[in-house]
Design an enzyme around this catalytic site. Structure first.
Site, PDB file in Angstrom:
ATOM      1  N   SER A 151      -2.453  -0.487  -5.403  1.00 41.00           N
ATOM      2  CA  SER A 151      -1.948  -1.349  -4.568  1.00 41.00           C
ATOM      3  C   SER A 151      -2.231  -1.272  -3.239  1.00 41.00           C
ATOM      4  O   SER A 151      -3.040  -0.499  -2.918  1.00 41.00           O
ATOM      5  CB  SER A 151      -0.302  -1.363  -4.815  1.00 41.00           C
ATOM      6  OG  SER A 151       0.060  -0.461  -3.672  1.00 41.00           O
ATOM      7  N   LYS A 152      -2.015  -2.388  -2.589  1.00 44.67           N
ATOM      8  CA  LYS A 152      -2.326  -2.430  -1.130  1.00 44.67           C
ATOM      9  C   LYS A 152      -2.127  -1.292  -0.420  1.00 44.67           C
ATOM     10  O   LYS A 152      -2.910  -0.908   0.683  1.00 44.67           O
ATOM     11  CB  LYS A 152      -1.556  -3.550  -0.461  1.00 44.67           C
ATOM     12  CG  LYS A 152      -2.284  -4.490   0.413  1.00 44.67           C
ATOM     13  CD  LYS A 152      -3.529  -5.208   0.156  1.00 44.67           C
ATOM     14  CE  LYS A 152      -4.306  -5.176   1.447  1.00 44.67           C
ATOM     15  NZ  LYS A 152      -5.689  -5.128   1.362  1.00 44.67           N
ATOM     16  N   ARG A 153      -1.124  -0.568  -0.763  1.00 42.23           N
ATOM     17  CA  ARG A 153      -0.847   0.758   0.078  1.00 42.23           C
ATOM     18  C   ARG A 153      -1.833   1.841  -0.062  1.00 42.23           C
ATOM     19  O   ARG A 153      -1.946   2.626   0.796  1.00 42.23           O
ATOM     20  CB  ARG A 153       0.515   1.196  -0.799  1.00 42.23           C
ATOM     21  CG  ARG A 153       0.884   2.351  -1.068  1.00 42.23           C
ATOM     22  CD  ARG A 153       2.314   2.158  -1.632  1.00 42.23           C
ATOM     23  NE  ARG A 153       2.093   2.443  -2.947  1.00 42.23           N
ATOM     24  CZ  ARG A 153       1.903   3.185  -3.618  1.00 42.23           C
ATOM     25  NH1 ARG A 153       1.557   4.336  -3.081  1.00 42.23           N
ATOM     26  NH2 ARG A 153       1.713   3.323  -5.122  1.00 42.23           N
TER      27      ARG A 153
ATOM     28  N   GLU B 157     -13.067  -6.212   0.834  1.00 42.93           N
ATOM     29  CA  GLU B 157     -12.783  -5.272   1.560  1.00 42.93           C
ATOM     30  C   GLU B 157     -13.617  -4.170   1.574  1.00 42.93           C
ATOM     31  O   GLU B 157     -14.132  -3.401   2.415  1.00 42.93           O
ATOM     32  CB  GLU B 157     -11.324  -4.445   1.515  1.00 42.93           C
ATOM     33  CG  GLU B 157     -10.292  -5.656   1.638  1.00 42.93           C
ATOM     34  CD  GLU B 157      -8.908  -5.096   1.329  1.00 42.93           C
ATOM     35  OE1 GLU B 157      -8.257  -4.571   2.329  1.00 42.93           O
ATOM     36  OE2 GLU B 157      -8.748  -5.208   0.192  1.00 42.93           O
TER      37      GLU B 157
END
Ligand code: GLU
Length: 465
Positions: free
Chosen positions: A237-239, A247
């Site tokens: 996830s983004k975390r 990215e």
């Protein structure tokens, strides 16, 4: 003699956001599988969810695939544009008796479920003969006994009891096809022979197989690949930092390195960690895909990236660096900068792990005089060291500009001043690059050439007392 049909794979993203690293890996596996077998790799945009699908997301996904170098065959197919075809198949099934009209309202279905907890909905219309003229859905007349068996190339045999599955809706009462129907019709019509996708779709597969069987269509080979997890073993996830392919591009990993790294995320070929596209195409196969979730490992990615940067031809690497700079909004390189950068690549590319790291090392080749000296570098430019630079400048006037001779001249000046070579390297570094972390001073001088190197030295020696 029967001939095996040519391989056709597809990538079928829903255009609701950017291209996730997991999606990129799914696309890569499908691409490798097809390209290694002279097959086709198709692209289908699953844009039936009108509220969530956007043209921007489609554009971002195509751009991501292009960046990663995954070329697809033909035009991308829009799933939404094929809705009439999906409806036509539902009506065919109706005519064949493998589907039926269901007039149950949402309220009736909810009431049935409440009265029959833990049971899949059973429509009272499945065997009805007296049908009203009213809005209705079209449902699959699914088998109620026995099992639907998935022979998955990664997960092995997966069995689902048919009494656990309801008669799925194929066409809603507003005439729109369901996702399940659309996927099967599209995969069939596109001639897809191998469905390689994330294992979050495994639960859909039993239902999709029921549609294939009802239509009498041959089933494709299914291969459900485990998802990618973060370094801590948890669902990505983004975390965890970067999760979008863009990215990773912005972090400066070359596409070839990303292909290599992503291929190894969940798939293996013996102990091979570093390989090129030709090897990946030759080696990639479904039995090499593991059943455990793959873990993202940035250290490994850096290692793979460094290998590919080092192995790249200078001209190709230069083009990649220019693309990278353009993407970051940097101004285009001047001819001189380009020439110097290219000349610097042989000395720098073996050590750099990412494109920005390489550009950082190459900074000395991109800056123009007068070189701005940072605070740390300035410390090594006292009057004594400026004096040494002056002697060196004089000694270098007639030197042939080879690494050997440059090194010799520096050594001589150091000896004359009774210091080690390190004592002259510091000020030399400062004069040439304006800072302390740089490539070797002799590499820099070779890249910059006589005129520019001496000019940079003179800029500093003129300040000598
Ligand atoms: N559109 C689905 C997704 O984005 C993929 C469906 C499929 O591969 O069958 O997850």
């Amino acid at each position: 003699m029967s001939q095996t049909p040519p391989v056709v794979t597809r990538f079928a993203p829903s255009p609701t956001g950017y291209l996730h690293i997991g999606g990129a890996r799914t696309a890569l596996f499908n691409w490798l599988y097809a390209r290694g077998r002279g097959g086709k790799f198709l692209l289908r945009i699953e844009d039936t969810d009108r509220a969530r699908s956007t043209p921007e997301a489609t554009a971002a996904i195509l751009k991501g695939l292009e960046w990663l170098g995954l070329n697809w065959d033909g035009e991308p197919v829009s799933q939404f544009a094929r809705k009439d075809r999906h409806a036509e198949v539902a009506r065919q099934m109706l005519a064949a008796g493998t589907a039926y009209r269901c007039f149950s309202t949402p309220e009736e279905i909810a009431a049935w479920r409440e009265a029959n907890p833990r049971q899949p909905f059973q429509s009272p219309w499945r065997d009805a003969t007296d049908l009203p003229d009213a809005p209705h859905a079209i449902r699959l007349r699914a088998p109620r006994t026995g099992e639907t068996v998935i022979e998955d190339a990664v997960q092995g045999q997966v069995r689902v009891a048919n009494d656990q599955l309801d008669d799925m809706v194929l066409l809603r009462s507003d005439g729109t096809p369901t996702y399940m129907l659309a996927v099967v019709v599209d995969d069939h019509d596109m001639g897809v022979t191998h469905v390689i996708r994330g294992d979050d779709h495994l639960t859909n597969t039993a239902r999709q197989i029921q549609i294939y069987d009802a239509m009498g269509w041959p089933r494709p080979v299914f291969a459900h690949i485990p998802l990618i997890h973060g370094e801590d073993g948890k669902k990505l996830s983004k975390r965890h930092g970067a999760v979008g392919l863009h990215e990773f591009a912005a972090l400066g990993y070359p596409p070839a390195a990303m292909r290599n790294y992503l291929a190894r995320l969940g798939w293996s070929h013996g102990d091979d960690e570093l390989f090129d596209d030709a090897q990946a195409r030759e080696w990639f196969d479904l039995p090499g895909i593991g059943r455990a979730p793959a873990r993202l490992d940035f250290r490994k990615l850096e290692h793979v990236s460094g290998h590919h940067i080092g192995a790249m031809e200078d001209a190709a690497l230069l083009a990649l660096l220019q693309d990278f700079l353009r993407e970051t909004g940097a101004p285009a390189l001047t001819d001189r900068q380009r020439q110097r950068l290219e000349a610097a690549l042989p000395a720098l590319k073996e050590k750099a792990k990412t494109l920005p790291a390489l550009l950082d090392q190459a900074r000395f080749a991109l800056i123009e005089r007068p070189v701005e000296i940072d605070e740390k570098a300035d410390k090594s430019l006292d009057s004594v060291s400026r004096g040494m630079l002056k002697s060196l400048t004089a000694a270098l006037q007639h030197a042939s500009w080879t690494r050997n001779e440059l090194e010799q001249a520096a050594k001589t000046v150091a000896e004359e001043n009774g210091v080690g070579l390190g004592k002259i390297a510091g000020p030399l570094r400062a004069a040439l690059a304006g800072r302390t972390a740089t490539p070797s001073v002799f590499d820099m001088m070779t890249v910059l050439g006589r005129e520019e190197s001496l000019a940079r030295l003179q800029d500093q020696t003129e300040l000598a007392g």
